[in-house]
Design a protein around this motif. Structure first.
Motif, PDB file in Angstrom:
ATOM      1  N   HIS A 300     -14.988  10.230  -4.862  1.00  0.00           N
ATOM      2  CA  HIS A 300     -15.997  11.197  -4.430  1.00  0.00           C
ATOM      3  C   HIS A 300     -15.708  11.764  -3.047  1.00  0.00           C
ATOM      4  O   HIS A 300     -15.115  11.102  -2.200  1.00  0.00           O
ATOM      5  CB  HIS A 300     -17.416  10.630  -4.509  1.00  0.00           C
ATOM      6  N   GLU A 307     -19.289   7.827   5.685  1.00  0.00           N
ATOM      7  CA  GLU A 307     -19.878   6.724   4.924  1.00  0.00           C
ATOM      8  C   GLU A 307     -19.444   5.392   5.534  1.00  0.00           C
ATOM      9  O   GLU A 307     -18.256   5.106   5.634  1.00  0.00           O
ATOM     10  CB  GLU A 307     -19.409   6.818   3.472  1.00  0.00           C
ATOM     11  N   HIS A 336     -12.666   9.742  -1.190  1.00  0.00           N
ATOM     12  CA  HIS A 336     -12.275   8.332  -1.301  1.00  0.00           C
ATOM     13  C   HIS A 336     -12.781   7.820  -2.641  1.00  0.00           C
ATOM     14  O   HIS A 336     -13.502   8.513  -3.354  1.00  0.00           O
ATOM     15  CB  HIS A 336     -12.817   7.507  -0.134  1.00  0.00           C
TER      16      HIS A 336
HETATM   17 FE   LIG Z   1     -18.301   6.134  -1.184  1.00  0.00          FE
END
Ligand SMILES: [Fe+2]
Length: 386
Positions: A300, A307, A336
């Protein structure tokens, strides 16, 4: 919190006389947030909460930035943070921006010499290891492994630990931290589809009222500085209070995961929100039940957010070589996903025991010098098959 709570003795009407048994007055304090528009509480003190006796030296605790503009994934060994006696000194900022500071701490001693308040930020203290009591001017809350302690800005508090082994994952938020809006009705009550409800939120229950005068050191954090105030009365001298602005605890073990026939996106794990980042809880749960589902997450691109995953316990299905206490940071701007083999490994699995806390920030995070000291190495290349 968007519900009402009260402890101790309060007068029948707000803003009216309230006297002690000797005929002298208690002192009312409105403790509000967001101007006069946010949640507030009314406190009744034995002494004026304004009795500053002395202001000692201030000192700088601003994070030292090592990577100002980050576009690399990192894995940090959080448990390499050194245990430190003093609570404030133990706090190590690792990832920061103007909206929040992600901090690791391993304090070995209870706070006894001073009181602390963060004048800029709400604090979320996740208890990875350790137990004890959060003591505040609005009452105390017992804590143990898996608790999120939610402390609104300005709350004077002390951390009391049961022993020396404590590991904390802390987020300081420059905007208020709330329960997700989509889980609340227009009165603020958590709705039936919320993964937790008010019953799971533990409010302060034990109100300490110290009617004491003397010298009391309160360390106040503001704009990257610690200011040291000596007050002439005990900060925990509240005889009663009521309102909506108070600290509370929520155990990650009380989060009820939302699952589906196919992979559910990260928002189902959302636990708290601010206008600058979200906090999610990844809890043990049954996997997706479509016969051909892939339980591992898809690759994604969180193009608009960085994140941060903090690994707490269990098996980390989508990652290889991840241990407890590690932080991974996946910067916005590049995709990632699961490590090589993780997707294949996940097919046919029935459940996961993973436990992790995620912080997704809408603005990029900077790495501090202390963060680089925890760096594992070539994590950003860990998706290459060998
Ligand atoms: Fe993630």
């Amino acid at each position: 919190m968007p519900f009402y709570h009260k402890l101790g003795k309060i007068p029948h009407k707000r803003h009216t006389t309230f006297k002690k048994s000797d005929g002298t007055f208690y002192y009312e304090q409105l403790f509000g947030t967001v101007g006069f528009d946010g949640m507030s509480s009314l406190l009744y003190h034995c002494h004026r909460p304004t009795m500053v006796k002395e202001v000692l030296d201030s000192y700088d605790v601003s994070p030292e930035i090592a990577v100002e503009k980050n576009m690399k994934s990192y894995a940090l060994n959080g448990f390499n943070v050194k245990p430190t006696e003093d609570y404030l000194e133990s706090r190590v900022p690792v990832l920061v921006n103007n909206d929040c500071h992600v901090v690791l701490a391993s304090p070995t001693k209870s706070q006894t010499e001073y009181f602390y308040k963060n004048a800029d930020c709400d604090e979320m203290i996740f208890i990875h290891e350790g137990s004890g009591k959060l003591r505040t001017l609005l009452g105390n809350i017992e804590f143990s492994y898996g608790d999120y302690l939610m402390i609104p800005r300005g709350m004077i508090y002390q951390m009391e630990f049961n022993d020396e082994n404590n590991r904390l994952f802390i987020v300081e938020s420059f905007s208020p931290m709330y329960t997700p809006k989509r889980y609340r009705n227009h009165f603020g009550q958590l709705l039936e589809h919320s993964p937790y409800c008010e019953r799971d939120l533990r409010r302060p229950e034990e109100l300490e009222t110290h009617d004491e005068e003397g010298d009391f050191l309160v360390k106040v954090k503001k704009e990257g500085m610690i200011h040291q105030y000596i007050y002439a009365s005990h900060p925990f001298d509240v005889v009663g209070w009521d309102g909506y602005n108070f600290p509370y605890a929520f155990s990650i073990h009380d989060f009820e995961p939302i699952t589906g026939r196919v992979h559910q996106p990260p928002p189902v794990h959302q636990t708290f929100e601010t206008n600058a980042f979200v906090v999610c809880s990844f809890c043990p749960r049954l996997y997706d039940y479509h016969p051909e589902s892939i339980p591992a997450p898809y690759n994604h691109s969180n193009i608009d957010s960085d994140e941060v995953l903090y690994y707490v316990d269990g098996d980390f299905m989508s990652r290889n070589h991840i241990e407890k206490g590690m932080i991974t940071i996946h910067p916005g701007g590049i995709p990632h996903g699961p490590h090589p083999g993780a997707m294949e490994r996940s097919i046919g699995q029935k459940e996961t025991h993973e436990l992790a806390v995620m912080v997704d920030t809408f603005k990029p995070l900077k790495l501090t010098k202390q963060a680089l000291a925890l760096d594992e190495g070539d994590y950003h290349k860990s998706w290459i098959e060998h």
